[in-house]
Design an enzyme around this catalytic site. Structure first.
Site: not given
Lengths: 274, 327
Positions: B24, B72
């Site tokens: 990440r 989301e």
């Protein structure tokens, strides 16, 4: 100068194509296609800047049919606009046809995004509105929702997004016929008060008669003048509008006209009784 | 369909070579580099930008970053809308929310419309750790793999991640890239070039070949060292591209293996192990063992404890191979 009568005639033509293609297909959504016909006629033949010869024109206005089951009204508008030959309407829902039961943008030019699963269109419209703003494009985004559809939580996520990002290039329209598959929206899951909800979410709201062409045109014009917030046009409509035997009847949500019903419908529509 | 291999300038990518780093983190850095080169790149996040590392992009390009809040489904729809106006949206959140919460939005709006959306999910797998089962995505690869038109990538280290992100930015079509939270060792060689649909074969073994991706590539390499010393000829391949699967390489591996072991930080149902099983059982059946999380939810614990507890280790791979050859 807007010619209201000619727009009303376009709406009548849309209705004729809708009942014809649905009767031929033998399945599909009659009520919600007919209730949206006046709104869609005003968009495609008056308000939206679009070019059927160049469907991917960068600065075209976008139309998102969030209530994707009303595909017939979109297909009729696209055909009458010249995106494809009218004869293609006869292939609705048939194997191999680009006119799928619900709109598929990969199959058919003029369809901006594939829709059919309810509650998703307003988010896409927000994304388009943001994208167009990033490009400093003058284009606007129109999104047609069903009233039952606003029971989906994602609609309210998108409602927040639209006002948070001040999407004044976005105009959503609710086809408020107050009927969904299982009955009246207010009985299945009460959606009222719709105006107050959208106002609370930071929207400008116009409430109109969704079958009065002058009111539709005025609302679409006024929406363009609103700055700093998105506009919701709550259009009060009648399910199955234009054909007396379908009007206000929940059973015609997802049922196509029989040949006998088609005959009645065409007679009424051609007689100009819509 | 656009480019499928990494054509990014070497100086941007080479900084990641040999680094022990969370994937990440590599994502956050390379995203900013790509943003400088391509003004069409926009980034969305769902209130997790500090964790997904998109906050770096937000700081550098505030006008091209959109925080969607805790929503989301809307994020994926907005990303699709942006893509349909010509932007290249990278939508990020934790893997379970990206793929689970918004699965139908990804299916209907992104993939069915072939919208050019890149979903880069972090915190994939069990190594999310202490937050426990609700936050440990063990099904995300399966959920994405089943959708027509979706490309699914699970990079092994920071170097591969940077290349994968640079590549998918140039590729046209929906892509899911799964990244992790924890630091991972560097495993890919300096001359490695990522390509969508291509595997990287470290070595082909005559007895066993371990097919892994993500953090399990490092474990597979450790296991192969042990097994080779024990006289079991063991090879390792990194199948970071779960879909499309490198079928040609897999067929060659299957032909030269007595046993294939798959290893992934995912449920053994529906992920890399399933993809390999589906292909070889139809084309070149060979004995197969799958290392992954069995049909169970995760639980709280440190990353290391959890990897041990669920058997996602080099030792488990070694033991599985030993058991097979002792039969």
């Amino acid at each position: 100068m807007v010619n209201i009568e000619s727009l009303e005639d376009k709406a009548r033509q849309l209705r004729i194509e809708i009942v014809k293609m649905l009767a031929k297909a033998g399945s599909g959504h009659t009520g919600g296609s007919l209730s949206a016909a006046d709104i869609v006629a005003a968009l495609y033949f008056y308000k939206m800047k679009h070019d059927p010869k160049n469907p991917q024109w960068k600065d075209r206005d976008r139309f998102v049919l969030s209530k994707g089951h009303a595909a017939p009204v979109l297909y009729a508008a696209l055909a009458l606009s010249g995106y494809f030959d009218k004869s293609l309407l006869g292939s609705l829902r048939k194997l191999g046809s680009p006119l799928q039961g619900h709109p598929c943008c990969k199959e058919l030019p003029g369809v901006e995004v594939s829709t059919g699963s309810l509650g998703q269109g307003l988010s896409v419209a927000c994304g388009m509105a943001i994208g167009l703003k990033l490009e400093s494009s003058p284009a606007r985004v129109y999104c047609l929702l069903g009233d039952g559809e606003i029971q989906e939580g994602q609609v309210w996520e998108a409602a927040m997004t639209a006002s948070h990002y001040k999407l004044d290039n976005l105009c959503a329209i609710i086809d408020h016929n107050n009927l969904q598959i299982d009955g009246a929206c207010t009985e299945v899951m009460n959606i009222k008060p719709i105006e107050a909800k959208f106002i609370a979410f930071g929207w400008n709201v116009f409430t109109i008669d969704g079958h009065n062409m002058q009111e539709i045109v005025n609302a679409l014009d006024e929406a363009e003048k609103i700055k700093g917030k998105p506009t919701m046009i709550l259009a009060n409509t009648v399910k199955g509008k234009g054909v007396s035997i379908f009007e206000g009847k929940v059973q015609y949500h997802g049922v196509a006209p029989t040949l006998e019903e088609l005959e009645i419908a065409l007679k009424e529509l051609k007689d100009g009784q819509n | 369909m656009g480019k499928t291999e990494c054509t990014c300038l070497l100086e941007d990518i080479s900084q990641f070579y040999g680094k022990e780093m969370a994937t990440r983190d590599a994502y956050g850095i390379i995203l900013v580099e790509l943003g400088k080169k391509n003004p069409d790149i926009v980034v969305l996040d769902a209130d997790l930008s500090c964790s997904t590392k998109t906050a770096k992009f937000a700081k550098t390009f505030p006008d091209r970053f959109f925080n969607m809040g805790v929503s989301e489904q809307d994020m994926i729809g907005v990303a699709a809308g942006l893509a349909l106006t010509g932007k290249i949206p990278f939508a990020s959140t934790f893997a379970i929310f990206a793929t689970g919460r918004a699965w139908e939005q990804i299916r209907q709006t992104v993939c069915y419309s072939n919208a050019n959306v890149k979903i880069v999910a972090t915190h994939g797998g069990i190594t999310v750790g202490e937050d426990g089962a609700t936050h440990q995505a063990l099904e995300d690869v399966a959920l994405m793999r089943v959708i027509p038109g979706m490309t699914v990538i699970v990079p092994a280290d920071a170097y591969e991640t940077a290349q994968a992100i640079a590549t998918v930015a140039e590729y046209h079509g929906p892509v899911y890239v799964r990244l992790g939270r924890a630091k991972v060792p560097s495993v890919m060689p300096e001359n490695y070039k990522f390509q969508i649909g291509k595997s990287y074969i470290f070595r082909v073994g005559k007895d066993v070949n371990i097919i892994a991706n993500g953090i399990m590539v490092a474990e597979a390499l450790k296991a192969s060292e042990i097994l080779n010393k024990e006289g079991i000829d063991t090879g390792v391949a990194n199948f970071s591209s779960v879909k499309p699967l490198d079928e040609e390489a897999l067929l060659n591996i299957a032909k030269s293996s007595k046993l294939i072991v798959t290893a992934e930080e995912h449920s053994i149902i529906g992920g890399l192990g399933s993809a390999v099983a589906e292909f070889i059982s139809e084309n070149n059946p060979v004995a197969l063992r799958r290392i992954g999380v069995r049909d169970t939810f995760g639980c709280s614990g440190s990353s290391k404890e959890l990897l041990n507890f669920y058997g996602l280790t080099a030792e488990q791979i070694v033991q599985t191979v030993r058991d097979f050859f002792r039969k």
